[in-house]
Design an enzyme around this catalytic site. Structure first.
Site, PDB file in Angstrom:
ATOM      1  N   THR A   1       4.311 -29.290 -55.221  1.00  0.00           N
ATOM      2  CA  THR A   1       4.685 -27.891 -55.003  1.00  0.00           C
ATOM      3  C   THR A   1       3.561 -27.202 -54.243  1.00  0.00           C
ATOM      4  O   THR A   1       2.385 -27.394 -54.551  1.00  0.00           O
ATOM      5  CB  THR A   1       4.976 -27.179 -56.331  1.00  0.00           C
ATOM      6  OG1 THR A   1       6.094 -27.823 -56.954  1.00  0.00           O
ATOM      7  CG2 THR A   1       5.336 -25.719 -56.117  1.00  0.00           C
TER       8      THR A   1
ATOM      9  N   PHE B   1       1.812 -23.784 -53.466  1.00  0.00           N
ATOM     10  CA  PHE B   1       1.663 -22.427 -54.001  1.00  0.00           C
ATOM     11  C   PHE B   1       0.914 -21.569 -52.981  1.00  0.00           C
ATOM     12  O   PHE B   1       0.060 -22.085 -52.250  1.00  0.00           O
ATOM     13  CB  PHE B   1       0.840 -22.456 -55.300  1.00  0.00           C
ATOM     14  CG  PHE B   1       1.544 -23.124 -56.456  1.00  0.00           C
ATOM     15  CD1 PHE B   1       2.257 -22.377 -57.380  1.00  0.00           C
ATOM     16  CD2 PHE B   1       1.504 -24.503 -56.617  1.00  0.00           C
ATOM     17  CE1 PHE B   1       2.908 -22.986 -58.444  1.00  0.00           C
ATOM     18  CE2 PHE B   1       2.161 -25.123 -57.680  1.00  0.00           C
ATOM     19  CZ  PHE B   1       2.862 -24.367 -58.596  1.00  0.00           C
TER      20      PHE B   1
END
Lengths: 295, 295
Positions: free
Chosen positions: B188, B190
């Site tokens: 992921t 961020f």
């Protein structure tokens, strides 16, 4: 009995088999019903997306239907990966408005409902409804349609589910409240899968044909600009472009591209041949009539 | 007490406040800890992504951190929408490998575990582990870290959670099995949010600066090709491009573009000025050192 009803027999068509991921009443099933609205369907629920692809490949079904992108949550890379891995043809698309309903047993009174079951994403999309009905407790469940089946099977008269209208019908539940989602711009685009390429009739009237491809470029300067110029010099409009990093290969991307035109047309074939000159990989996923209804 | 420990006082720095969505032990918190690894942090868990943005806007925190895209599930449009709506600056990015662990109370024996709680997406990502450990029953829960907190608070010695290592530490649980996810390419990205634009030092050594923008084009032929030529003629490399249909406006798209270079550099500013000539909307989200570690 059927002998007394010749009109029924006359109307009966050969049913077509369609595989989808989820349980009966899932949004994917609703997409299949909308897409094949004039057909007699035999719907095949499958556990995983992969199972839908393999059912189409093995020809144990005529079609598969899977979601490819959602307006709030984005592209479903898992299904793009399965399109890359499997030799399968995309022969259609349909957009579905995702609209949530509060469902309970017919014998349950609205004011008695306490626990509301659904997929956490659906619960999250209905936060406004929970705020204005603060006696309701949201309880996570595997999927929306599955929560409807759970409520139907339970004897508890204080529970409800959040799912589609289709799930209400399927599991004999009543709709206590409809369109309870916070954001009405919630659409999912589904694609229809077939075993073999199917010719697409050329643009007729208002129908626009769309071709979907996947490609990754050679590591040359301005590669993407060059790739897009291939379409621009042929006046081919683009619908969608998305780059996705290829893990383990810095600066390398897999591109998802949808352009206007059919792969049956020679100028589209020539554009794809041209793209191959500067690409490491080009895969044509399919050509099909575009669903422009919700965009 | 602190008077006897001058070395602690000496090392103590002013702590910085960082808001994230979720509960303590969430993957977002881990991203914050990795990004600000040399700082003393005061972590502020918030219920919604929107709350993270408003905390940054109101300056009740120094930074916010939110996920923007996942390698398996795609872009998080909700956060792009919040970037479009709020005047906020993106001043950093960090990629986090999402790795799941089976966690239980220290007094629980591995062979006694029956029910395993976690977010359905995490449970789905660990299907292989459940298949080879078929005495385990997977049970959906709101979020991964929340399921760890639930296991820690419960007296039931037959339950476990799937969450991050950080969650194990936070809730005093032991790690029974680690890296139990099926697909290790689960990352992921961020982004770090600040109230005001911050100058970025120019490319130094191996650091590459990235600028993120959002734009939508005027309805002119070959608009996207022209937009990309603006960057190509200035030898500006692109990291990411994604089109997203604007609901209600057929053929209109919002583009997410990440390019190499800092908005402090005049050639990048000129490219953005040039883009404005053919765009309806251009919004510079921020410039920051690129995290190329996981791509």
């Amino acid at each position: 009995l059927s002998r007394n009803k010749p009109e029924t027999r006359k109307r009966a068509k050969k049913s077509i088999k369609v595989a989808f991921q989820g349980v009966i009443g899932a949004y994917s099933e609703q997409a299949a019903l909308n897409f094949f609205k004039n057909e007699t369907l035999e719907l095949n629920p499958r556990k995983e997306f992969e199972d839908v692809f393999s059912a189409v490949k093995r020809k144990s079904v005529d079609y598969g239907i899977v979601p490819l992108e959602n307006s709030l949550t984005g592209s479903i890379h898992q299904n793009y990966d399965l399109l890359l891995k499997n030799n399968i043809w995309v022969s259609g698309e349909i957009k579905l408005r995702i609209s949530h309903n509060l469902l309970c047993k017919k014998s349950t009174k609205k004011q008695d409902i306490r626990n509301v079951y659904s997929h956490p994403q659906a619960l999250m999309q209905c936060q406004g409804y929970f705020k204005s009905n603060n006696s309701l407790i949201n309880t996570p469940y595997y999927d929306t349609a599955g929560s409807a089946a759970f409520v139907a099977e339970s004897d508890d008269k204080t529970i409800a589910a959040i799912a589609s209208k289709n799930a209400a019908k399927e599991y004999g539940l009543k709709i206590v409240a409809s369109k309870i989602e916070d954001n009405e711009m919630n659409f999912t685009r589904f694609i229809v899968l077939e075993n073999k390429p199917k010719p697409v009739s050329k643009t007729s009237g208002k129908t626009i044909v769309k071709t979907s491809i996947l490609f990754s470029l050679k590591n040359i300067p301005g590669a993407l600009y060059k790739a897009l110029s291939i379409f621009a010099i042929r006046d081919i409009d683009l619908f969608k472009i998305e780059s996705r990093p290829i893990p383990g290969s810095p600066w390398k991307y897999l591109f998802y591209l949808d352009f206007a035109g059919s792969f049956d047309d020679s100028h589209c074939q020539k554009a794809v041949e041209h793209l191959k000159e500067i690409s490491e990989l080009v895969k044509v996923l399919g050509s099909f009539p575009a669903d422009l209804s919700k965009s």
